[in-house]
Design a protein around this motif. Structure first.
Motif, mmCIF file in Angstrom:
data_model
loop_
_atom_site.group_PDB
_atom_site.id
_atom_site.type_symbol
_atom_site.label_atom_id
_atom_site.label_comp_id
_atom_site.label_asym_id
_atom_site.label_seq_id
_atom_site.Cartn_x
_atom_site.Cartn_y
_atom_site.Cartn_z
ATOM 1 N N GLY A 1 0.790 -1.229 0.000
ATOM 2 C CA GLY A 1 0.000 0.000 0.000
ATOM 3 C C GLY A 1 0.818 1.273 0.000
ATOM 4 N N GLY A 2 1.769 1.377 0.917
ATOM 5 C CA GLY A 2 2.670 2.521 0.888
ATOM 6 C C GLY A 2 2.346 3.685 1.798
ATOM 7 N N PHE A 3 1.312 3.563 2.652
ATOM 8 C CA PHE A 3 1.080 4.622 3.629
ATOM 9 C C PHE A 3 2.193 4.583 4.670
ATOM 10 N N ALA A 4 2.968 5.640 4.739
ATOM 11 C CA ALA A 4 4.002 5.757 5.769
ATOM 12 C C ALA A 4 3.464 6.629 6.889
ATOM 13 N N ILE A 5 4.125 6.611 8.034
ATOM 14 C CA ILE A 5 3.675 7.452 9.150
ATOM 15 C C ILE A 5 4.594 8.654 9.341
ATOM 16 N N LYS A 6 5.515 8.822 8.402
ATOM 17 C CA LYS A 6 6.414 9.975 8.408
ATOM 18 C C LYS A 6 6.192 10.773 7.122
ATOM 19 N N THR B 1 12.667 -3.140 0.840
ATOM 20 C CA THR B 1 12.800 -3.488 -0.586
ATOM 21 C C THR B 1 12.538 -4.968 -0.806
ATOM 22 N N VAL B 2 13.182 -5.808 0.000
ATOM 23 C CA VAL B 2 13.026 -7.257 -0.138
ATOM 24 C C VAL B 2 11.582 -7.671 0.075
ATOM 25 N N PHE B 3 10.929 -7.128 1.100
ATOM 26 C CA PHE B 3 9.561 -7.543 1.394
ATOM 27 C C PHE B 3 8.548 -6.964 0.410
ATOM 28 N N SER C 1 9.293 -0.526 -5.160
ATOM 29 C CA SER C 1 8.128 0.201 -4.682
ATOM 30 C C SER C 1 7.086 0.402 -5.775
ATOM 31 N N ILE C 2 7.541 0.704 -6.993
ATOM 32 C CA ILE C 2 6.611 0.983 -8.087
ATOM 33 C C ILE C 2 6.035 -0.291 -8.696
ATOM 34 N N ILE C 3 6.888 -1.288 -8.998
ATOM 35 C CA ILE C 3 6.370 -2.493 -9.648
ATOM 36 C C ILE C 3 5.498 -3.305 -8.689
ATOM 37 N N SER C 4 5.779 -3.213 -7.389
ATOM 38 C CA SER C 4 4.937 -3.894 -6.403
ATOM 39 C C SER C 4 3.662 -3.095 -6.127
ATOM 40 N N THR C 5 3.619 -1.869 -6.646
ATOM 41 C CA THR C 5 2.535 -0.893 -6.442
ATOM 42 C C THR C 5 2.401 -0.501 -4.977
ATOM 43 N N THR C 6 3.527 -0.516 -4.249
ATOM 44 C CA THR C 6 3.499 -0.109 -2.846
ATOM 45 C C THR C 6 3.468 1.408 -2.729
ATOM 46 N N ASN D 1 -3.833 1.899 -10.943
ATOM 47 C CA ASN D 1 -2.933 0.762 -10.715
ATOM 48 C C ASN D 1 -2.597 0.564 -9.242
ATOM 49 N N ASN D 2 -3.248 1.363 -8.370
ATOM 50 C CA ASN D 2 -3.078 1.228 -6.912
ATOM 51 C C ASN D 2 -1.634 1.386 -6.479
ATOM 52 N N ILE D 3 -0.980 2.450 -6.964
ATOM 53 C CA ILE D 3 0.440 2.672 -6.668
ATOM 54 C C ILE D 3 0.657 3.737 -5.611
ATOM 55 N N GLY D 4 0.043 4.898 -5.761
ATOM 56 C CA GLY D 4 0.209 5.967 -4.775
ATOM 57 C C GLY D 4 0.669 7.275 -5.380
#
Length: 480
Positions: free
Chosen positions: A218-223, A240-242, A308-313, A428-431
């Motif tokens: 998803g990619g919501f950070a808290i910072k 990155t790995v996860f 981050s982009i290809i995983s759509t995070t 594409n649900n990327i952010g």
């Protein structure tokens, strides 16, 4: 169309959301952050609406393919409508449309935000915001299937309507056992990432909400500065790995668990995915090398952003809007490719991209050799006409929605690059997109029409278009 069955299942879904609300409610109590009342009110409303579906059971709910699509579409809309209430009631996001945008972005694992100061949110709202990624990553209905009893045949219609990818199958003979196995893998990987992040000196709260956002891609950070705020090579590597791990079809993890790693490694989609990732990292690293002090630093930022982009995070450790046009073009291309089918990632999906490329190549060969019998194979099997037709229909709908959405966004004060990538980021649900809505920007200044359009795009993209489009199709509501 069985309206009673639809309302019955929707009631159960909202009951589950009420139970899930108890988690941010608990966080609010622990931190004493002032959002407790908002979660109490929302939880009470959800319990009041959903309790009849739990108490008064429908003897024989009818869930066919049509009901499956409608239930899926309405379920995601309903959980988003109610999930936005805590943000609005607490005053952290006082405008309901903005709160709804943020919530839909959370559940659909998009990660686009209207917030300019994320750190101003209360801990409980930060938790709920990231936890919505985790819920939506595997799917709201898949979660319901994992914990609620029901008919296995009917469950398959729900799972087919919700799970990303051109095909959905069962890992084991029972669809509900499949859902539970998926969640066991999902939870285990989430906990492992959180532990690894804590070993890198990340606070426990930060570690878990970051893991929720990574697991759901998803990619919501808290910072405000996203993952860059931690300024840690170790954290960058772990995330990155996860992000890449959660981009892989979960069926492969199941095969590894039962000791069939050989079959998992033979996956054609995995090879396509790995090849695209490695090529993208290599070319971007070389392209941005002059911007950084050494090769290792350029590799660090390029690999993180590609993942981050290809995983759509949608996490960020660098303002890639400042990178050369070539690198930005590669990233925008990856926005459309997306992750693997059966993962928590969005996008068109690698499997579709591979089949489209193979079909195009086969058509060229037919033109060169009209008498030849040329077939299209994927994962060692013939791609039948129904699958190819389904992909063609999906792509036509996808391109139509993309074009209309870009036109609507162009009515705002956005240039073409911003309007196009804004559409791509949400569909594409990327952010993040580029420019004003890029890695260091947000969607807060867009008009109400643009926000509603992007809310539609996020829901349509997460549900592979058809469950949402079906709600607007007259044939869906005809009696049969």
């Amino acid at each position: 169309m069985s309206i009673k069955s639809i309302l019955y299942v929707l009631g159960k879904i909202l009951f589950i959301e009420a139970l899930l609300m108890l988690l941010p409610l608990t966080v609010s109590i622990i931190y004493g952050d002032g959002s407790l009342f908002a979660y109490i009110i929302t939880t009470v409303i959800l319990f009041a609406i959903s309790t009849p579906s739990i108490i008064f059971k429908l003897k024989k709910p009818v869930i066919r393919a049509r009901e499956g699509l409608v239930i899926t579409g309405f379920a995601w809309i309903a959980v988003s409508l109610f999930g936005a209430l805590p943000f609005c009631i607490s005053g952290d996001i006082p405008n309901y449309l903005d709160a709804l945008f943020e919530t839909v972005s959370g559940f659909t694992t998009t990660g686009s935000t209207i917030l300019s100061d994320i750190e101003a949110l209360s801990p409980s709202n930060l938790f709920w915001r990231s936890f919505s990624h985790w819920i939506g990553g595997m799917g709201v209905l898949v979660f319901a299937l994992a914990i609620l009893p029901g008919n296995d045949t009917q469950s398959m219609h729900l799972m087919r309507a919700e799970v990303p990818g051109p095909q959905v199958g069962k890992l084991v003979s029972k669809i509900r056992l499949t859902a539970r196995l998926l969640y066991v893998i999902y939870i285990a990987l989430t906990v492992i990432e959180a532990v690894l992040l804590m070993l890198g000196d990340m606070p426990i709260f930060d570690a878990f909400v970051t893991s929720f956002a990574t697991a759901g891609t998803g990619g919501f950070a808290i910072k405000n500065a996203s993952i860059a705020a931690y300024n840690s090579v170790y954290v960058d590597i772990v995330v990155t790995v996860f992000m890449l791990i959660f981009s892989i079809n979960f069926t492969l993890f199941y095969l590894i668990l039962i000791g069939d790693a050989k079959s998992a490694l033979k996956s054609e989609e995995l090879r396509w995915f790995g090849g695209i990732v490695l090529i993208a990292i290599a070319v971007i690293t070389l392209n941005i090398l002059p911007l950084y002090s050494n090769f290792g630093e350029a590799l660090r930022y390029s690999s993180f952003q590609v993942a981050s982009i290809i995983s759509t995070t949608g996490f960020a450790t660098a303002n890639f809007d400042m990178w050369p046009t070539f690198s930005k073009t590669v990233l925008v291309t990856l926005m459309f490719f997306g992750a693997c089918a059966g993962s928590t990632g969005g996008g068109i999906k690698i499997s579709r991209v591979a089949i489209i490329i193979k079909t195009a190549a086969a058509n060229i060969k037919r033109q060169l050799s009209p008498r030849s019998v040329i077939t299209v194979k994927y994962e060692g099997k013939l791609v039948d006409r129904q699958t190819r037709s389904g992909i063609t229909g999906y792509m036509f709908a996808y391109i139509t929605i993309a074009a209309i959405s870009t036109l609507i966004l162009s009515l705002d004060a956005l240039n073409f690059s911003e309007a196009f990538t804004g559409m791509a980021a949400c569909l594409n649900n990327i952010g993040p997109g580029l420019g004003k809505i890029g890695a260091v920007g947000n969607f807060g200044d867009l008009s109400a029409l643009s926000k509603i359009t992007l809310i539609f795009d996020m829901l349509a993209g997460r549900l592979e278009l058809f469950p949402i489009l079906a709600l607007f199709c007259p044939a869906t509501w005809e009696r049969i």
